[in-house]
Scaffold this active site. Structure first.
Site, mmCIF file in Angstrom:
data_model
loop_
_atom_site.group_PDB
_atom_site.id
_atom_site.type_symbol
_atom_site.label_atom_id
_atom_site.label_comp_id
_atom_site.label_asym_id
_atom_site.label_seq_id
_atom_site.Cartn_x
_atom_site.Cartn_y
_atom_site.Cartn_z
ATOM 1 N N SER A 1 0.918 -0.994 -0.001
ATOM 2 C CA SER A 1 -0.106 0.053 -0.459
ATOM 3 C C SER A 1 0.691 1.657 -0.104
ATOM 4 O O SER A 1 0.750 2.021 -0.391
ATOM 5 C CB SER A 1 -1.239 0.042 1.325
ATOM 6 O OG SER A 1 -0.050 0.220 2.212
ATOM 7 N N ARG B 1 0.456 3.423 -3.274
ATOM 8 C CA ARG B 1 -0.245 4.865 -2.492
ATOM 9 C C ARG B 1 -0.049 6.381 -3.395
ATOM 10 O O ARG B 1 -0.076 7.299 -4.025
ATOM 11 C CB ARG B 1 -0.501 5.266 -1.555
ATOM 12 C CG ARG B 1 -1.233 6.419 -0.961
ATOM 13 C CD ARG B 1 -0.721 6.857 0.540
ATOM 14 N NE ARG B 1 -1.529 5.781 0.954
ATOM 15 C CZ ARG B 1 -1.430 4.670 1.939
ATOM 16 N NH1 ARG B 1 0.172 4.731 2.185
ATOM 17 N NH2 ARG B 1 -1.939 3.877 2.406
ATOM 18 N N ASN C 1 -0.699 8.047 -7.266
ATOM 19 C CA ASN C 1 -0.685 9.367 -7.238
ATOM 20 C C ASN C 1 -0.229 10.608 -8.229
ATOM 21 O O ASN C 1 -1.185 11.042 -8.918
ATOM 22 C CB ASN C 1 -0.678 10.096 -5.472
ATOM 23 C CG ASN C 1 -2.018 10.279 -5.021
ATOM 24 O OD1 ASN C 1 -2.757 10.662 -4.869
ATOM 25 N ND2 ASN C 1 -2.315 8.766 -3.414
#
Lengths: 156, 256
Positions: free
Chosen positions: B192, B196, B200
């Site tokens: 994660s 992440r 992004n």
């Protein structure tokens, strides 16, 4: 790879981003930095001032102490002087008093002496008279020698 | 370089999202990611080192003040979140924050600028933002993962760690389930963390590329707001990566 007007579009976008950053992002950041520097500067200055104040207070307290010491010394000297004066004065008064007492005593003694001498003379005269009477009672007529006896009595 | 016909949109996008790869298969290297991240790292940390060496305990200059503010921010986060005692966490957090922020910030450059410069010297592809390459984000998160393992073993010893893995959260009777849960939990952390940041930044870069496909006179209308918004995103993503690293390492230090 080809170069075209897209480049200008991106350049404009980038220019706007730079303008925005200059206008709205940079100033608060710089203000925060300057604020921090100012705070630190003020803090340092305050510390410096505190140190100076402390030094000044030290000097002042030293001065006050010196002054107090001088005053104390002066007071001690004054009191010593005063004490000596008092002692001197007392001694003078005592001397005067002693002289007076002595003079009085002497006068009294002299009077006593005079009185004693008077009494003594009277007693001697009486004794002489008595003695003369006892001697002369047999041989001398008191009336005949009365003049002589009176003269002797006066002489004593 | 020949002035070929303008590429189609999909060609343009594809071109911008292709790394400069050396080698084939798994044992290949994204050269642009490696070089860009290394160069930016050298520049930024060399700069920080020079500022730190010249640092004064008196009134700080603006650069030193900026560095102090960042340092204080990181230190506050570490103090608030991390309760073990380890010398590595605060410097690690600072490194992650500064490095990720710097690499993310490259996203603000016009999307064609660096490929154009590289193209002029004959380099075909150069994906400028290293954090849009999952290889880099996974490299960072896996490093954090191994640090987690290391401190788990170091703080709790082998026995303590095994006890924790087998008994939390359901107790000793459910040991296999506990183990399974623990495996999922611990593996999810680096995945994660990496995805992440990658997601992004990749999405942000994609939007910039899409905007670059608009007519030049219109691009600023979307590009400028997106770039301004992106200032927030790059900072936020760097911060999130940092704070999660601190939290994960803190969990590795604490016994349940």
């Amino acid at each position: 790879m080809n170069i075209n007007a897209t480049l200008f579009g991106q350049a404009i976008t980038f220019a706007i981003l730079i303008w925005f950053t200059m206008k709205f992002v940079w100033p608060p950041v710089v203000a925060a930095l300057d604020e921090r520097a100012k705070k630190i500067a003020e803090g340092l200055e305050a510390a410096e001032r505190g140190k100076q104040d402390l030094a000044k207070a030290g000097v002042r307290s030293q001065e006050a102490m010196n002054e107090a010491k001088a005053q104390a010394a002066e007071i001690i000297a004054q009191s010593e002087r005063r004490g000596q004066e008092i002692v001197q004065q007392a001694r003078d008064e005592a001397l005067v008093e002693a002289a007076r007492v002595k003079a009085q005593a002497q006068a009294e003694v002299e009077q006593e002496v005079i009185r004693a001498r008077e009494t003594l003379r009277n007693r001697v005269a009486d004794l002489a008279m008595a003695g003369a009477e006892k001697i002369l009672r047999r041989e001398i007529n008191p009336q005949a020698h009365a003049d002589l006896l009176t003269a002797i009595q006066a002489e004593l | 370089m020949t002035e070929s016909a303008a590429p189609t949109s999909s060609e343009y996008i594809h071109h911008h999202l292709t790394n400069l790869v050396i080698g084939h298969g798994f044992w290949s290297i994204d050269l642009d990611t490696v070089v860009t991240s290394a160069v930016m790292g050298l520049i930024v940390f060399g700069f920080l080192a020079s500022v730190a060496r010249r640092a004064t305990s008196g009134i700080p200059g603006r650069v030193q003040a900026a560095l102090e503010i960042v340092l204080e921010m990181v230190q506050t986060q570490v103090r608030d979140t991390f309760h073990g005692d380890s010398g590595i966490v605060a410097p690690l957090a600072l490194t992650i924050f500064v490095w990720v922020f710097t690499l993310n910030a490259l996203d603000l450059l016009p999307v064609d600028l660096v490929p154009l410069i590289m193209g002029s010297v004959g380099i075909e592809h150069w994906k400028v933002v290293p954090t849009t390459d999952p290889n880099l984000t996974f490299a960072m998160s896996i490093t954090v993962f191994f640090l987690m393992l290391f401190y788990n073993f170091k703080v709790k010893k082998f026995g303590g760690f095994m006890h924790e893995v087998l008994t939390v959260p359901f107790g000793a009777k459910m040991a296999p389930f506990n183990l399974l849960f623990r495996l999922i939990e611990d593996l999810a952390k680096p995945v994660s963390l990496a995805l992440r940041l990658f997601g992004n930044m990749y999405a942000g870069e994609m939007v910039f590329i899409l905007i670059a496909l608009l007519p030049p006179y219109l691009q600023w209308a979307l590009g400028a707001p997106w770039a301004i918004f992106h200032i927030l995103i790059i900072t936020l993503q760097a911060f999130i990566f940092m704070i999660l690293t601190i939290i994960y390492l803190s969990m590795a230090h604490e016994s349940h």
